[in-house]
Design an enzyme around this catalytic site. Structure first.
Site, PDB file in Angstrom:
ATOM      1  CB  ILE A   1      -0.971  -0.016   1.195  1.00 55.58           C
ATOM      2  CG1 ILE A   1      -1.992   1.121   1.104  1.00 55.58           C
ATOM      3  CG2 ILE A   1      -0.258   0.001   2.524  1.00 55.58           C
ATOM      4  CD1 ILE A   1      -3.151   0.959   2.083  1.00 55.58           C
ATOM      5  CB  SER A   2       1.301   3.974  -2.436  1.00 56.91           C
ATOM      6  OG  SER A   2       1.428   3.195  -3.598  1.00 56.91           O
ATOM      7  CD  GLN A   3       6.166   8.352   0.944  1.00 54.64           C
ATOM      8  OE1 GLN A   3       6.640   7.951  -0.128  1.00 54.64           O
ATOM      9  NE2 GLN A   3       6.711   9.324   1.646  1.00 54.64           N
TER      10      GLN A   3
END
Length: 205
Positions: free
Chosen positions: A51-53
């Site tokens: 899950i992206s920054q």
């Protein structure tokens, strides 16, 4: 998290900040990692995906320049968090996730939050989703060696595509493609690192 996005990273769109304030990020993170959900980092989810920054989610979303009439295609739905954020800014979101379990879990989470303007399906995202084209905006949340031609073809004239592109699987440049009547213009928006875009018009698995 919202203060960091605005004050440190310079995210200027009030609509993007409001959307990220509204969507509970911890709901999309594995239970063991929920205490770290709002930190300044990417986090692992199942199937060796991430899950992206939060900054990357915000920046990619801001670059799409969405409004309440926008029809959006998302490639690489993952946990469904980016999908949920997009639904707060657009009329309809069509999301593709190549891993079946992730696609089902993402759809379930989105529905559990009462979101009904997004659909997640399991498919090869590099060929797009032609049935709902053309799109005002396309977001690709995985790094490929080049922008897949089918995605450009499914983008409206005047539309925007945001994607990480790089010569290796390990690092990319975040680019934005602006589709014009006479072709497309590409902008670079800094280095980034994403999981590889796997598919017919991406990397081989």
């Amino acid at each position: 998290m919202i203060e960091r996005l605005r004050d440190h990273y310079g995210i200027r769109s009030p609509a993007v900040l409001d959307a990220m304030l509204e969507v509970p990020l911890h709901f999309f993170v594995p239970e063991a990692l929920r205490g770290r959900a709002y930190g300044d980092h990417a986090l692992p989810i199942s199937s060796n995906q991430t899950i992206s920054q939060p900054y990357i989610v915000a920046r990619m979303t801001e670059l799409l320049e969405l409004d309440q009439n926008s029809r959006v295609l998302e490639i690489g739905a993952g946990s469904g968090y980016q999908t949920a954020v997009l639904t707060k800014l657009a009329a309809q979101v069509y999301a593709i996730e190549r891993i079946g379990d992730l696609a089902r879990e993402a759809q379930s989470r989105i529905r559990a939050l009462g979101i009904h303007n997004a659909t997640v399906k399991c498919f090869d995202g590099t060929v797009g989703w032609n049935a709902h084209a053309p799109y005002d905006a396309i977001l690709v949340a995985a790094g490929g060696p080049a922008v897949p031609e089918p995605l450009v073809a499914q983008l409206k004239v005047g539309g925007r595509l945001v994607m990480p592109v790089g010569e290796t699987r390990e690092s990319q440049i975040l680019i934005r493609v602006l589709k014009k009547e006479t072709g497309a213009r590409t902008e670079e928006h800094g280095p980034c690192a994403f999981v590889p875009l796997i598919g017919h018009h991406g990397w081989t698995n």
